[in-house]
Design an enzyme around this catalytic site. Sequence first.
Site, PDB file in Angstrom:
ATOM      1  N   LEU A 122       0.810  -1.336  -0.082  1.00 31.27           N
ATOM      2  CA  LEU A 122      -0.044  -0.012  -0.107  1.00 31.27           C
ATOM      3  C   LEU A 122       0.760   1.364  -0.101  1.00 31.27           C
ATOM      4  CD1 LEU A 122      -2.557  -1.342   2.555  1.00 31.27           C
ATOM      5  CD2 LEU A 122      -2.713  -1.285  -0.132  1.00 31.27           C
ATOM      6  N   SER A 125       6.428   3.159   1.618  1.00 30.26           N
ATOM      7  CA  SER A 125       7.723   3.773   1.379  1.00 30.26           C
ATOM      8  C   SER A 125       7.479   5.175   0.678  1.00 30.26           C
ATOM      9  CB  SER A 125       8.711   3.294   0.217  1.00 30.26           C
ATOM     10  OG  SER A 125       8.197   1.794   0.681  1.00 30.26           O
ATOM     11  N   ASP A 169       3.686   5.240  -7.294  1.00 28.69           N
ATOM     12  CA  ASP A 169       3.360   5.358  -5.854  1.00 28.69           C
ATOM     13  C   ASP A 169       3.681   6.620  -5.517  1.00 28.69           C
ATOM     14  OD1 ASP A 169       2.911   2.418  -6.075  1.00 28.69           O
ATOM     15  OD2 ASP A 169       4.617   1.699  -4.864  1.00 28.69           O
ATOM     16  N   TYR A 221      11.220  -8.328  -8.381  1.00 30.52           N
ATOM     17  CA  TYR A 221      10.757  -7.123  -9.169  1.00 30.52           C
ATOM     18  C   TYR A 221      11.519  -6.735 -10.099  1.00 30.52           C
ATOM     19  CZ  TYR A 221       8.444  -2.317  -9.641  1.00 30.52           C
ATOM     20  OH  TYR A 221       8.003  -1.050  -9.839  1.00 30.52           O
TER      21      TYR A 221
END
Length: 380
Positions: A122, A125, A169, A221
């Site tokens: 969520l 960072s 993000d 990733y």
Amino acid sequence: MTVDAFQAAYEFTPEGEWAAPGRVNLIGEHTDYNDGFVMPFALPLTTRAAVARRDDGVLRLHSSADPSDTVWLRIDDLEPGGVDGWASYPAGVIWALHAAGHDAVRGADIHYDSTVPVGAGLSSSAALEVVTALALRDLYELPLQPWQLARLCQRAENVFVGAPTGIMDQTASACCTEGHALFLDTRDLSHRQIPFDLAARGLSLLVVDTGVKHAHSDGEYGRRRRGCEEGAAALGVDALRDVPYEGLDAALAEVKDESVRRLVRHIVTENRRVERVVALLEAGDARGIGPLLTEGHASLRDDFRVSCPELDLVVDTASDAGALGARMTGGGFGGSAIVLVEDGLCEKVEEAIAAAFDDAKLRSPRIFPATPSTGATRVR
Ligand code: GAF
């Protein structure tokens, strides 16, 4: 509370307090480092920072998550890879500000509080980075727009922390607005705020935090990212964003490596799903997006291979219990899923998920409704 905790830690009053949210990504997963489309919205969960300037080149960082320790750093000594743990994110922001020429920032004392769960997919960072960048921008009067703050925060994360993440993000945390999802073209950061008021339509979007932790820097990733770059190179395009959906079959026939072919298929179909979700929401058909969410999950599970048994269990159970759609959200390998459901079915779906986790002898997931909330802001 954040201001009180600052006072307790440093024994004087901060100059102000800022908040930056975590996010849910509605659709458009792993597309951001392929120059593609994403559609996050901000959560009401935030990281707060109480901040005061210093003029001696020192950065002091304190967090209620680790109250026994105050991290002391000298700004001139900051270098990529040089700071461990949570402090590397705010330190990276100051390093990135300096690297971009904003050397008016001569120091700060900062206390952080957060309600964004760490490792839940969520964006804890990004919230930590963006709240730091916004506070320093305001206090030092830096001529930076929220979009530019997001880019600086991404640079902090990529270069200073060493996590090869995209821009979604940080942009979500810095730029989302209440009651909207952000339709963002990550190639040039052009965007539209799409009205996303589910409550008015009798719908809920549940976040299901599986409690399984993931880490972006642990290799998977980065491997997906390199695989996508291989795919783009094999197809002679700058980024997979440039492969048109209509030309997908022809493009797939040109990619020799099976695992790269699957990555290409996910990215091209996912960009298409984002565009379809935007069209449906703009036409007022929020229910119609459900099947696209579930289709997106299947693509992340089977082609991109970033799901995990717990996330699949949420999606399958929610679908069987009558949800309109469900998918993992964020980077994957654990973290959270989202479930779109009629208000009247929320309880049934929540109970079904809890029972499925219980049957599988898994820790109970945390389930909460998500309301599209405001992006980063000064609170006092
Ligand atoms: C993580 C990354 F930080 C984002 O940039 C994005 O790639 C996402 O995973 C997957 O869509 O949250």
